[in-house]
Design an enzyme around this catalytic site. Structure first.
Site, short mmCIF file in Angstrom:
data_model
loop_
_atom_site.label_atom_id
_atom_site.label_comp_id
_atom_site.label_asym_id
_atom_site.label_seq_id
_atom_site.Cartn_x
_atom_site.Cartn_y
_atom_site.Cartn_z
N ASP B 313 -8.43 15.76 -13.93
CA ASP B 313 -7.79 14.85 -13.30
C ASP B 313 -8.74 13.95 -12.50
O ASP B 313 -9.76 14.35 -12.00
CB ASP B 313 -7.06 15.63 -12.37
N THR B 387 11.04 0.81 -0.19
CA THR B 387 10.30 -0.77 -0.08
C THR B 387 8.83 -0.74 -0.62
O THR B 387 8.56 -1.97 -1.22
CB THR B 387 10.31 -0.97 1.43
N ARG B 388 8.36 0.24 -0.55
CA ARG B 388 6.99 0.57 -1.26
C ARG B 388 5.98 -0.64 -0.48
O ARG B 388 5.14 -1.08 -1.02
CB ARG B 388 7.06 0.18 -2.85
N MET B 389 6.37 -0.69 0.71
CA MET B 389 5.43 -1.53 1.43
C MET B 389 5.39 -0.82 3.02
O MET B 389 6.42 -0.15 3.32
CB MET B 389 6.06 -2.80 1.63
#
Lengths: 559, 688
Positions: B313, B387-389
């Site tokens: 990973d 929103t991913r902000m």
């Protein structure tokens, strides 16, 4: 000095010749698409000759069964020919019936490609027996070896179907052995070897006596005898007899013929598995052993005969007892080593008369039986040592051992170990039995360590399917005939069946990928590992026996 | 202090092992090891001969037969001792574990929820499917899965790591282990195993070696050793008839005695590796345990040595856990400092490591001091999946930072657009393996913050080592292909899997396996389980879910993904130790022949005395010295068998060459020296 040049020319020349021959043998035994339509046509002919038997693709078990059935049939037919020779044609010298145990021994001997001879051909076998029973077996027993190697190599190349034995044996006979034998026999003819079906010549000597001079179809017989690692001479004294080896040149051709196909077998193996470099490493390892044994033999044979030590005899040329002076003393140790390193067994001098340590070298050859070894089977024997070497070396590099990308596990080790065990058993145990019973002791012409060496040599020769005799042994007795007969048969087929089983088992496995962590089988390190394995496992087993035979004899008389 | 303790522990193990050595003399135990069983039978035989000799009918002087007999018994005892030592270390560990399994009382819940009625029952009565409550201060009564609650748990009993870990319902941290202690809060746990099958039970069983089965390679090696034993049995047994012939033929001397034959046989058969073989296997498992890895079988340890692909990973193994801001890249006509200022404002309340790194970068690069967001009267807009902000609203300014497409959508809503220059910057950053965060104020895009993965120090060298060992490394990451490729290049891995899903991982493993490779991976989540089950060596993190642990064949108690590399080395070391000691054992035989053969035949063929190249004092001292050497070498090699031969990360060719020199050539020479020294000592003590 000239001796060394001669040796290097013979060995080096054979090695060079083996390269193109190996390529040819691959073409003959395992043709691929590039082999051309003519070659495929030949295979169709072979398949149609074998009929329904020739069409199936055989896995290792069926291949094995076919090989055994073929050999059993050959054994039976030859047995019949020999047992009935007095009633059959081509018997100008009116040979009588052969004694039962001797027939068993002789047929076992020729079926197993051993050609141990407890008889003298010129004194007991008719021409029909020589040609149709013995010479025939010299072809097909050698062909069996080549076929078995081809099948094993196909298995190691990952093919679960190992081909068809009935086709393979024809390929080996008609495409490999027959053409080369023809060439060699022709060379022998030019060298002055007789080739006739007339009976013995009767001559009046100067003293006015009648002399019967044995002759026969010698050239044809000797060619396959040398090429097929058979070794069974037309005449009792084998290649020391002037009709069987007339000149310096036939002597040289004979020696090349001994080693040529065993050497080429290694290259054929490498080409079928697709790893010619690996075959090169194996070839080099075999060559190292061969040269070591030759050097040892030459060195020890330079010492004078111990029996003449106290006599006022000039012995600057080394031990000349039992040698053909036509060929010179130096070629004798070479022949002795070549014939025992391969499982040939034809002789160019009396091994009984070699100095003790020189006599050890042929024995080592037969104990290892893999430093070129018999036609096809030498490489098969070497495969057993390779399996052991990759197993131990594989662990030492920290991986589950693998060979040609397939894992070597319990099953493979079991078969390899039993093969080795069988070889040691067939030499050590019968020798022990004969050493303490009248079976052996009463037949010796020499006492002490030399007598022991004679018995040890006889069973080594039988177990290695070599066929040379130390001589000095009255070996045409029922116990010797039966015991060596059984040893020859078992020692022939066990080391073919089990390695084929290993190859079959490996072929069934999932291949692993190669990486920098994988044990390389194409480098000097692996060669060293293989040499060490052969020395330690192969030779240590026989050290005590060697100590009580040739070594003590050497220390007793030569030092 | 630690060394004192371990020394004390070692003394106790040694004491126990000595007792065990005698108990293991039981023929039923001996017959499991064919090589040592032959020694056992030989010792019994010479014991009878000793008695016979003292009764006056000996085939050799009674003192000589007695000495040989004693040393033969010692040979067996030393081999038993080696095995007992290896087992002892596991037993000591098992005892420590067992202490943690006190009989605790469980708070069994009538229904699977916190409020349900509690019934106090002894832990061993719990069955699979029961629900229990564990509160602060309680020992967790059984292995299970958290279905409700969050708590900190001390797992030091299992892992030896005293820092508490968080266990909570759902997700990948829901598995708890019986015997660990809840430090704070509470958990509702569904019991997942029946008594006697718990993780602790399994661990105790494994470390004790109670259920130890021979591994495939061990079986193959045993077959080889047994066959060699039979071959040498042939070689020695036939010596008796040979010597009878020799006596007959030379008219002098005595045939070889049974005592000498037995001595020769024991010296030739591979007792060194035969005696140490099981110890090596147990010690291999033990070394895993020392590394805090529990392997469910010896087979798994062996397979670890064969691994040629490691799936690692990215996060935590190859890179540090978090990305850091490394540059502010302004849009056309924007002052870099203004960008930094806006970025800092947007990140002040962002407590993620990425957010902190933006603040720190603004400070170090543009001397912008950190401000207190509450004093500024600003409101923080947190990151949401929709929103991913994230960002800040401050005096009418609306500052946002987020991924390029999220910010683009946001500015478009306000009739703005993403300038092409910014788009280029975004692509450049991504190509270099960074993560671009676009900063916008209102409809105006200010520029880009470049976040970068920090590759761990020394990891590149480690991968180069692995490559030399023939092991490929594949980086697994959720990043897009561009970013993944850049990090892969920086870290020096051989390959990468970008945008990895559990299905993609499984597919990758299958592909590699189809190509003949053995794949190792680590995993912790339930969605890792199929891939773990498919991998050849699957290390589940102890912090992971029960499903992951079930699917794997090893559990890493430290939950450290880098450990995969160590596991591979331990596996290789195990096989190498076997191979090295086999080589050593067989090479030893040459010297033993030279010691015993001349001695055995001295009366028949005095000439063979010339083979006595070591110039051993007398025939009897020669045989005895060889037997003593053969016994002592087992003791001398016990530490090596337990610790394993040294492993260096180099290619197979070099490894083989080194081991062949050390153990092959060394094994050839060592006994010549050793036997000579023992012979000199025997002479000095007038024992011979």
């Amino acid at each position: 000095m000239t001796a060394m040049v001669f040796i290097l020319l013979i060995v080096g020349g054979s090695a060079l010749l083996s390269w193109p021959l190996g390529r040819y043998m691959k073409w003959a035994m395992d043709p691929d698409e590039t082999a051309g339509p003519g070659r495929q046509k030949l295979d169709r002919i072979f398949a149609s000759i074998a009929g329904t038997l020739g069409t199936e693709q055989q896995g290792w078990k069926r291949y094995m069964v076919a090989l055994l059935i073929f050999n059993i049939v050959m054994f039976t037919v030859s047995f019949a020919f020999m047992a009935l020779q007095q009633h059959l044609p081509l018997n100008p010298d009116e040979m009588k019936a052969v004694e039962g145990s001797l027939i068993f021994n002789t047929v076992a001997s020729f079926t197993s490609n051993t050609n141990l001879q407890h008889y003298s051909g010129e004194a007991s076998m008719s021409y029909l027996t020589q040609l149709c029973s013995l010479m025939w077996l010299q072809f097909v027993s050698a062909a069996t070896g080549v076929a078995a190697l081809a099948a094993m190599a196909r298995g190691l190349a990952g093919r679960k179907m190992m081909g068809n034995f009935f086709v393979d044996v024809q390929r080996a006979t008609f495409l490999v052995l027959l053409p080369i034998s023809f060439v060699v026999a022709t060379l022998f003819l030019f060298g002055g070897m007789p080739m006739t079906l007339q009976g013995s010549a009767h001559a009046a000597t100067l003293e006015g006596l009648q002399q019967i001079i044995a002759r026969g179809p010698v050239a044809a017989f000797v060619a396959i005898k040398q090429l097929g690692t058979n070794g069974g001479g037309f005449f009792g004294p084998n290649c020391t007899q002037p009709f069987e080896n007339p000149t310096f040149w036939t002597n040289a051709v004979c020696m090349v013929a001994i080693i040529l196909i065993p050497m080429a077998s290694v290259w054929m193996f490498g080409r079928i598995i697709g790893r010619v470099r690996h075959a090169g490493v194996v070839f080099a390892v075999m060559l190292v052993f061969l040269l070591a044994k030759i050097s040892g033999a030459v060195w020890f044979e330079q010492a004078p005969t111990q029996a003449f030590a106290s006599l006022p005899i000039e012995q600057a040329t080394g031990n000349l007892e039992g040698k053909e002076l036509r060929f010179g003393a130096a070629t004798v140790p070479l022949w002795a080593v070549l014939t025992t390193s391969t499982s040939n067994g034809s002789v160019g001098a009396m091994h009984d008369s070699l100095n003790p340590m020189t006599g050890l070298m042929p024995m080592i050859g037969m104990w290892l039986n893999a430093t070129f070894g018999g036609v096809g089977v030498g490489m098969i024997n070497m495969f057993i040592y390779i399996i052991l070497a990759v197993f131990i070396a594989g662990m030492m590099v920290g991986r589950t051992p693998e060979y040609l990308n397939r894992r070597v596990e319990a099953r493979e080790i079991k078969f390899a170990a039993v093969t080795l065990l069988a070889h040691a058993f067939f030499i050590l145990v019968p020798t022990a039995v004969f050493a303490v019973t009248p079976w052996g002791a009463a037949t010796l012409n020499n006492v002490g360590p030399h007598g022991f060496s004679e018995m040890l040599y006889e069973f080594s020769s039988a177990a290695a399917n070599n066929g040379s005799g130390f001589e000095g042994l009255g070996d045409n007795t029922v116990p010797w005939n039966i015991a060596t007969g059984i040893v020859m048969l078992l020692a022939r087929f066990i080391p073919i069946i089990l390695p084929l089983a290993i190859a079959g088992s490996l072929a069934a496995k999932k291949p692993t990928a190669q990486s920098a962590g994988t044990l390389g089988v194409e480098d000097v390190t692996f060669a060293a590992m293989l040499i060490a394995t052969i020395l330690v496992v192969g030779a240590l087993t026989f050290f005590p026996a060697a100590a009580l035979g040739p070594i003590v004899e050497h220390l007793k008389f030569m030092v | 202090m630690k060394t004192n303790l371990s020394a004390l522990r070692d003394t106790r193990i040694i004491q126990r092992a000595i007792g065990e050595s005698f108990r293991k003399l039981d023929p039923r135990h001996q017959i499991r090891n064919p090589v040592m069983f032959v020694v056992f039978v030989g010792s019994a035989l010479t014991t009878v001969l000793t008695v016979q000799a003292f009764a006056g009918h000996g085939e050799a002087p009674a003192g000589f037969i007695l000495s040989i007999t004693l040393w033969l018994w010692f040979t067996i005892l030393f081999a038993n001792f080696a095995e007992a030592m290896a087992e002892g270390r596991g037993k000591a560990q098992a005892d420590a574990l067992r202490k943690t399994r006190k009989d605790v009382l469980a708070k069994k819940l009538k229904e699977p929820k916190r409020e349900a009625e509690v019934e106090t029952v002894p832990a061993p009565t719990l069955r699979k499917g029961d629900t229990v409550l564990a509160e602060a201060g309680d020992l967790i009564p059984a292995d299970g899965e958290v279905i409700e609650g969050v708590a900190s748990v001390n797992e030091s009993a299992i892992t030896g790591e005293s820092a508490p870990v968080i266990r909570e319902s759902g997700g990948d941290r829901s598995a708890v282990t019986g015997g660990t202690k809840v430090l704070s809060d509470w958990l509702v746990i569904r019991v997942t195993v029946n008594p006697g099958e718990t993780f602790l039970d399994r661990m105790i069983g494994l470390v004790e070696g109670a259920k130890r089965q021979k591994t495939p390679n061990e079986i193959a090696l045993s077959i080889l050793l047994a066959s060699l034993t039979i071959i040498f049995l042939l070689a020695t047994a036939t010596l008796l008839p040979y010597s009878l012939y020799a006596v007959n033929a030379s008219g002098q001397g005595q045939p070889i005695g049974i005592t000498v034959l037995v001595a020769l046989l024991v010296c030739l058969i591979p007792t060194t590796i035969g005696g140490l073989l099981s110890a090596i296997g147990i010690a291999g498992m033990d070394r895993m345990i020392q590394a805090n890895v529990i392997a469910t079988s010896g087979r798994a340890v062996e397979a670890a040595g064969d691994v040629d692909v490691l799936l690692l990973d990215k996060t935590g193994t190859i890179t540090l856990g978090n990305r850091q801001a490394v540059a502010f890249l302004p849009a056309d006509g924007v002052d870099p400092k203004a960008l930094a200022d806006a970025a800092q404002l947007a990140s002040l309340a962002d407590e993620t490591p990425e957010g902190r790194s933006v603040v720190v970068l603004a400070k170090t690069k543009y001397s912008l001091r950190e401000r207190d967001i509450s004093k500024l009267g600003a409101t923080f807009v947190p990151f949401t999946a929709q929103t991913r902000m994230s960002g800040v609203n401050l005096n009418g300014r609306t500052i946002r930072k987020g991924s390029a497409d999220a910010v683009e959508r946001w500015v478009k809503e306000q009739a703005g657009s993403l300038p092409s220059k910014v788009r280029t910057i975004v692509e450049d950053v991504a190509r270099q393996g960074g993560t671009p965060l676009v900063v916008a104020e209102g409809a105006k895009v200010l520029g880009v913050i470049q976040l970068k993965d920090i590759v761990k120090g020394g990891i590149k060298e480690r991968f180069a080592e692995l490559r030399r060992m023939g092991i490929q490394t594949v980086m697994i990451t959720g990043d897009n292909a561009l970013t993944a490729a850049a990090i892969a290049a920086e870290a020096g891995v051989d390959d990468y899997l970008a945008e990895a899903t559990p299905e993609a991982k499984l597919k990758l493993i299958r592909e590699r396996q189809a190509g003949g490779r053995l794949v190792a991976m680590t995993g912790d989540g339930t969605n890792d389980a199929p891939a773990l089950a498919q991998a050849d060596v699957a290390v589940a993190m102890n912090s992971g879910t029960q499903a992951a642990k079930e699917a794997g064949n090893m559990v890493d108690l430290d939950s450290n993904p880098t450990k995969l590399i160590e596991i591979v080395e331990i596996g290789k070391q195990l096989l190498m130790t076997r191979g090295a000691l086999t080589t050593f054992s067989i090479s030893n035989d040459v010297a033993k022949y030279f010691a015993i053969i001349p001695a055995a035949f001295v009366t028949v063929y005095p000439e063979l005395g010339r083979l006595n190249v070591m110039h051993l004092a007398a025939p009897q001292s020669a045989v005895l010295s060889a037997v003593i050497f053969n016994a002592l070498i087992i003791v001398a090699l016990i530490p090596l068998a337990l610790k394993g031969v040294k492993y260096r990360p180099v290619g197979a060719g070099e490894l083989l060459w080194n081991n062949l020199l050390i153990y092959g050539l060394g094994g050839l020479i060592a006994p010549f020296v050793g036997i000579k020294l023992i012979d000199m000592a025997l002479v000095a003590c007038r024992l011979a």
